[in-house]
Write an enzyme that holds these catalytic residues in place. Structure first.
Site, PDB file in Angstrom:
ATOM      1  N   HIS A 264      13.022  12.857  52.425  1.00 14.80           N
ATOM      2  CA  HIS A 264      13.200  14.306  52.228  1.00 14.80           C
ATOM      3  C   HIS A 264      14.024  14.909  53.367  1.00 14.80           C
ATOM      4  CE1 HIS A 264       9.139  13.783  50.143  1.00 14.80           C
ATOM      5  NE2 HIS A 264       9.952  14.177  49.173  1.00 14.80           N
TER       6      HIS A 264
ATOM      7  N   SER B 215       6.213   9.303  49.375  1.00 15.72           N
ATOM      8  CA  SER B 215       4.971   9.993  49.760  1.00 15.72           C
ATOM      9  C   SER B 215       3.776   9.122  49.398  1.00 15.72           C
ATOM     10  CB  SER B 215       4.865  11.332  49.028  1.00 15.72           C
ATOM     11  OG  SER B 215       5.997  12.120  49.302  1.00 15.72           O
TER      12      SER B 215
ATOM     13  N   LYS C 154      16.200   7.157  45.242  1.00 14.88           N
ATOM     14  CA  LYS C 154      15.066   6.265  44.963  1.00 14.88           C
ATOM     15  C   LYS C 154      14.572   6.524  43.547  1.00 14.88           C
ATOM     16  CE  LYS C 154      10.845   6.708  46.587  1.00 14.88           C
ATOM     17  NZ  LYS C 154      10.034   6.662  45.348  1.00 14.88           N
TER      18      LYS C 154
ATOM     19  N   HIS D 168       8.749  13.161  54.018  1.00 15.01           N
ATOM     20  CA  HIS D 168       9.009  11.961  54.816  1.00 15.01           C
ATOM     21  C   HIS D 168      10.502  11.908  55.126  1.00 15.01           C
ATOM     22  CE1 HIS D 168      10.548  10.269  51.087  1.00 15.01           C
ATOM     23  NE2 HIS D 168       9.404  10.540  50.495  1.00 15.01           N
TER      24      HIS D 168
END
Ligand code: PAF
Length: 284
Positions: free
Chosen positions: A37, A186, A149, A34
């Site tokens: 990344h 994800s 994160k 996503h």
């Protein structure tokens, strides 16, 4: 872009590139790429001559009853995104090569792994550090990039690298959020529409905490109460933890300082989500 699944071949390819004096930037992932990344890949592209990406859903970092089997996977889509992001080496190791039947060596970092996610996911970080150590040994990158994160994961990996004298620079990059503030993950694909709406309580409560801090509140207990109250307004969201910790030690703090990070883990329906924010920084 070269796609290599063989562990030995990947090691030899990277070794050859190192000998040629090429600087290898490495982004280890579990795939289902996503924007978060992609921001790591973008930074890796800038910082390395060679950009390597690994995709491996690491079974040993999932606990019993967790989502290893259902973790989202789409290698074709990931390869297309990787190619478009300028990846040179896509490494997709096979499980049996990384973990032969008699595999018996693990890397575990103590202290930093006992609080927060370590409490609710025993063995998780041992699985993470073991696979990251293996991947580092195979790729031997000059620099490796991770998202903030997974704040605790990043701290644990940094500690492993320092303690084991690994010759790799670890960089943590900011959380990438959707337009409405939900941190990219994800696992967001698991969320039903109503759950996704309720999941916004996470970023909302981080913003609330920051407003309190800016208004002069420094008692962690008061901020944590306000955060928990905000999250509990959503019926699909169940709090796993809401904690204010020191960003280096990950120990709980009573008073907010420039080093305080607010960390959240919740269950939204069947989906586990995490988020965090260093309280003195702006939320982007
Ligand atoms: O953050 C992840 O995707 C994983 O925990 C990692 C670092 C790739 C190890 O499996």
């Amino acid at each position: 872009m070269e796609n290599i699944s063989d562990v030995k071949m990947m090691g030899q390819r990277c070794e050859k590139l190192r000998r040629q004096g090429r600087r290898i930037a490495f982004v280890p992932t579990m795939g289902y790429l996503h924007e978060g990344h992609l921001s790591l890949l973008h930074e890796g592209r800038r910082r390395g001559d060679i950009l390597a990406l690994s995709i491996f859903v690491n079974p040993i970092q999932f606990g019993v009853g967790e989502d290893f089997e259902t973790y989202p996977r789409d290698l074709q889509r990931d390869s297309d995104l990787a190619r478009a992001a300028g990846v040179d080496l896509l490494f997709t190791p096979r499980r049996e090569d990384l973990y032969p039947e008699d595999f018996s060596t693990h890397v575990s970092v103590s202290g930093l792994t006992e609080n927060l996610c370590g409490r609710s996911r025993p063995g998780h970080f041992r699985g993470v550090t073991t696979v990251v150590c293996k991947l580092f040994n195979i790729v031997r990158p000059h620099i490796a990039l991770f998202g903030r994160k997974d704040f605790q994961q990043l701290a644990v990996i940094r500690r492993m690298v320092r303690d084991l004298d690994m010759a790799v620079e670890v960089r943590g990059l900011p959380i990438i959020r959707e337009k409405d503030g939900l941190a990219r993950s994800s696992r967001n694909v698991y969320l039903e529409a109503e759950e996704r709406r309720q999941a916004l309580a996470l970023v909302d409560s981080l913003r609330l905490a920051r407003r309190l801090v800016l208004a002069g509140e420094s008692r962690a207990a008061v901020i944590l109460q306000a955060v928990a109250d905000r999250i509990r307004r959503e019926e699909a969201v169940r709090i796993e933890y809401v904690q204010i910790c020191h960003q280096d030690t990950l120990q709980d703090m009573e008073w907010v300082t420039a080093d305080s990070v607010l960390l959240l883990a919740v269950q939204v329906g069947r989906t586990r989500l995490i988020d965090n924010h260093i309280l003195w920084e702006e939320i982007t």
